[in-house]
Design a protein around this motif. Structure first.
Motif, PDB file in Angstrom:
ATOM      1  N   ASN A 106      -3.018  -1.504  -1.935  1.00 13.24           N
ATOM      2  CA  ASN A 106      -2.970  -1.757  -3.369  1.00 13.24           C
ATOM      3  C   ASN A 106      -3.951  -2.861  -3.762  1.00 13.24           C
ATOM      4  N   ARG A 107      -4.261  -2.922  -5.045  1.00 13.30           N
ATOM      5  CA  ARG A 107      -5.102  -4.007  -5.560  1.00 13.30           C
ATOM      6  C   ARG A 107      -4.197  -5.120  -6.082  1.00 13.30           C
ATOM      7  N   THR A 108      -3.559  -5.787  -5.158  1.00 18.24           N
ATOM      8  CA  THR A 108      -2.687  -6.913  -5.482  1.00 18.24           C
ATOM      9  C   THR A 108      -3.118  -8.119  -4.660  1.00 18.24           C
ATOM     10  N   GLU A 109      -2.653  -9.270  -5.059  1.00 16.49           N
ATOM     11  CA  GLU A 109      -3.033 -10.497  -4.357  1.00 16.49           C
ATOM     12  C   GLU A 109      -2.578 -10.458  -2.901  1.00 16.49           C
ATOM     13  N   GLY A 142       0.823  -1.201   0.000  1.00 18.44           N
ATOM     14  CA  GLY A 142       0.000   0.000   0.000  1.00 18.44           C
ATOM     15  C   GLY A 142       0.855   1.247   0.000  1.00 18.44           C
ATOM     16  N   ALA A 143       0.176   2.393   0.066  1.00 18.14           N
ATOM     17  CA  ALA A 143       0.866   3.676   0.093  1.00 18.14           C
ATOM     18  C   ALA A 143       0.258   4.550   1.183  1.00 18.14           C
ATOM     19  N   PRO A 144       1.085   5.281   1.934  1.00 17.56           N
ATOM     20  CA  PRO A 144       0.549   6.163   2.974  1.00 17.56           C
ATOM     21  C   PRO A 144      -0.315   7.271   2.377  1.00 17.56           C
ATOM     22  N   VAL A 145      -1.475   7.472   2.968  1.00 23.12           N
ATOM     23  CA  VAL A 145      -2.322   8.607   2.637  1.00 23.12           C
ATOM     24  C   VAL A 145      -2.029   9.756   3.593  1.00 23.12           C
TER      25      VAL A 145
END
Length: 270
Positions: free
Chosen positions: A113-116, A94-97
């Protein structure tokens, strides 16, 4: 600067309205809370100062033309359960918001993220299988400063030295299966489904479900059925209720729904 890792249990998982269920809020550190630590500095009580992250957040936050935080988000620090490097785990989940220090601790808001791998982690957070948030970095200033040769040790009476971490350099953070600190908490996974569920409930039933969500019980509205609630005025026949969870739900979810049904029936009984 010696590297360090700190982990915090996820006490609360509270589903919040809005978004698509991929934004997770969790504390990565708690302030002014003595916690027993055993690491390369010895055996001691650690306290993280509420201003310990001020400088590092200023350095890592988006600035100028840079819109992203310079902080990684990894599962279990990109390592296996045995502490060895993991090629799959080294990929960001993911990434920090947003990352900010509030009255309680260091609050992180992360867009997954949209990952497995990210999907697996999100599902485990919802189910309560992942129980900790962890971060790594280095201590730039502490009081006392460097530990003695051999590290901090209990005195003759068994009392531990308290070390206050005054400045911390943050490198990365993320969920981990190994909790260490007792007071950090996941605040919520935002989900539209929870908003629809709560919107249809009687106030008393809503209060109960909010408490269940706060304590990490996963609940979902069965497809095509509105949540249980009082029948509309003038209608003597109760409308369809959420009697059973969808097929394939976990035993934990079925137990949660059974508790909801029992409470609703008890409150409706004369």
């Amino acid at each position: 600067m010696e590297p360090f890792i700190r982990s915090f249990p996820l006490e609360d998982i509270r589903v919040r309205a809005g978004g698509d269920g991929r934004t997770v809020e969790a504390y990565a550190a708690v302030f002014d809370t003595p916690t027993t630590i055993r690491d390369q500095d010895g055996h001691y009580n650690e306290v993280i100062d509420r201003r310990a992250f001020d400088r590092t957040l200023n350095q890592l936050a988006p600035a100028g033309s840079r819109t992203n935080w310079r902080v990684g988000v990894l599962y279990n620090h990109g390592r296996t359960l045995f502490g060895t490097p993991s090629e799959r785990g080294a990929m960001p989940i993911g990434a920090p918001v947003d990352i900010k220090a509030d009255n309680r601790g260091l609050l992180t808001v992360t867009r997954y993220n949209r990952t497995e791998l990210a999907d697996e982690v999100l599902e485990n957070i919802r189910e309560g299988s992942i129980t900790a948030q962890s971060f790594s970095g280095g201590f730039l200033r502490s009081d006392p400063g460097r530990p003695p040769r051999g590290g901090w040790r209990p005195d003759s009476g068994g009392n531990l030295r308290t070390v206050r971490r005054q400045e911390v350099a943050l490198r990365e953070y993320g969920p981990t299966p190994f909790p260490a600190y007792p007071d950090a908490a996941v605040i919520g996974v935002r989900a539209e489904q929870a908003a629809r569920l709560l919107a249809h409930l009687h106030p008393d039933e809503r209060e109960q479900l909010v408490e269940m969500l706060r304590t990490g019980t996963p609940l979902e509205t069965p497809p095509g059925e509105p949540p249980a609630g009082p029948p509309p005025a003038g209608d003597p026949t109760p409308g369809p209720a959420a009697e059973e969870p969808p097929a394939g739900h976990s035993a934990r979810q079925k137990i949660a729904w059974a508790k909801v049904r029992a409470e609703i029936k008890a409150r409706r009984a004369p």
